[in-house]
Design a protein around this motif. Structure first.
Motif, PDB file in Angstrom:
ATOM      1  N   HIS A   1       0.872  -1.181   0.000  1.00 36.46           N
ATOM      2  CA  HIS A   1       0.000   0.000   0.000  1.00 36.46           C
ATOM      3  C   HIS A   1       0.899   1.218   0.000  1.00 36.46           C
ATOM      4  CE1 HIS A   1      -3.132   2.832   1.129  1.00 36.46           C
ATOM      5  NE2 HIS A   1      -2.284   3.283   2.020  1.00 36.46           N
ATOM      6  N   LEU A   2       0.805   2.053  -1.044  1.00 34.53           N
ATOM      7  CA  LEU A   2       1.632   3.247  -1.161  1.00 34.53           C
ATOM      8  C   LEU A   2       0.774   4.502  -1.054  1.00 34.53           C
ATOM      9  CD1 LEU A   2       3.808   2.159  -4.209  1.00 34.53           C
ATOM     10  CD2 LEU A   2       4.524   2.247  -1.825  1.00 34.53           C
ATOM     11  N   PRO A   3       1.097   5.408  -0.116  1.00 32.44           N
ATOM     12  CA  PRO A   3       0.381   6.684  -0.041  1.00 32.44           C
ATOM     13  C   PRO A   3       0.836   7.590  -1.180  1.00 32.44           C
ATOM     14  CG  PRO A   3       2.112   6.612   1.598  1.00 32.44           C
ATOM     15  CD  PRO A   3       2.087   5.279   0.939  1.00 32.44           C
ATOM     16  N   PRO A   4       0.215   8.770  -1.354  1.00 32.17           N
ATOM     17  CA  PRO A   4       0.634   9.679  -2.424  1.00 32.17           C
ATOM     18  C   PRO A   4       2.132   9.992  -2.314  1.00 32.17           C
ATOM     19  CG  PRO A   4      -1.404  10.448  -1.436  1.00 32.17           C
ATOM     20  CD  PRO A   4      -0.914   9.301  -0.592  1.00 32.17           C
ATOM     21  N   HIS A   5       2.788  10.040  -3.478  1.00 33.99           N
ATOM     22  CA  HIS A   5       4.224  10.283  -3.522  1.00 33.99           C
ATOM     23  C   HIS A   5       4.602  10.776  -4.910  1.00 33.99           C
ATOM     24  CE1 HIS A   5       3.591   6.197  -4.982  1.00 33.99           C
ATOM     25  NE2 HIS A   5       4.668   6.380  -5.726  1.00 33.99           N
ATOM     26  N   SER A   6       5.822  11.284  -5.032  1.00 33.99           N
ATOM     27  CA  SER A   6       6.322  11.642  -6.361  1.00 33.99           C
ATOM     28  C   SER A   6       7.232  10.531  -6.832  1.00 33.99           C
ATOM     29  CB  SER A   6       7.054  12.975  -6.333  1.00 33.99           C
ATOM     30  OG  SER A   6       8.197  12.883  -5.505  1.00 33.99           O
ATOM     31  N   THR A   7       7.271  10.318  -8.130  1.00 38.96           N
ATOM     32  CA  THR A   7       8.040   9.229  -8.714  1.00 38.96           C
ATOM     33  C   THR A   7       8.959   9.782  -9.789  1.00 38.96           C
ATOM     34  OG1 THR A   7       6.272   7.659  -8.299  1.00 38.96           O
ATOM     35  CG2 THR A   7       7.895   7.032  -9.954  1.00 38.96           C
ATOM     36  N   LYS A   8      10.205   9.336  -9.772  1.00 40.19           N
ATOM     37  CA  LYS A   8      11.183   9.727 -10.787  1.00 40.19           C
ATOM     38  C   LYS A   8      11.631   8.467 -11.508  1.00 40.19           C
ATOM     39  CE  LYS A   8      15.716  11.808 -11.315  1.00 40.19           C
ATOM     40  NZ  LYS A   8      16.871  12.354 -10.586  1.00 40.19           N
ATOM     41  N   ARG A   9      11.383   8.413 -12.835  1.00 35.89           N
ATOM     42  CA  ARG A   9      11.817   7.257 -13.620  1.00 35.89           C
ATOM     43  C   ARG A   9      13.308   7.366 -13.888  1.00 35.89           C
ATOM     44  NH1 ARG A   9       7.341   5.104 -17.645  1.00 35.89           N
ATOM     45  NH2 ARG A   9       5.539   5.868 -16.546  1.00 35.89           N
ATOM     46  N   LEU A  10      13.995   6.241 -13.805  1.00 35.36           N
ATOM     47  CA  LEU A  10      15.430   6.220 -14.071  1.00 35.36           C
ATOM     48  C   LEU A  10      15.717   5.831 -15.509  1.00 35.36           C
ATOM     49  CD1 LEU A  10      16.597   4.462 -10.813  1.00 35.36           C
ATOM     50  CD2 LEU A  10      16.608   6.883 -11.329  1.00 35.36           C
TER      51      LEU A  10
END
Length: 87
Positions: free
Chosen positions: A78-87
């Protein structure tokens, strides 16, 4: 160039992926679940995929705000809201 995305609350199947938490997380176990609490706004998780040959390939880095709670139940997370950076 890196792409940034924002995700909402999700339960995700982690069958072929591995999560690496940095040192800014506090882990506890409750009712057979691993519960991680972010201790800083710089708390990150590095997500890697496994290849058929067993190699791990980094895919994204997820950044969470202080106080965010990530819950892992077997192969689901379960992941709360977050920012994601693709590598």
């Amino acid at each position: 160039m890196a792409t940034r995305m924002t995700r909402n609350y999700t339960v995700h199947d982690m069958r072929d992926e591995v999560l690496y938490f940095n040192k800014l997380w506090k882990r506890s176990f409750v009712n057979g679940r691993a519960k991680y609490v972010a201790l800083s706004n710089h708390s990150t998780i590095r997500l890697t995929n496994t290849t058929p040959s067993g190699q791990l390939i980094p895919v994204v880095i997820q950044k969470f705000k202080k106080g965010s709670v990530v819950v892992i139940i077997d192969t689901a997370v379960h992941l709360p809201p977050h920012s994601t950076k693709r590598l």
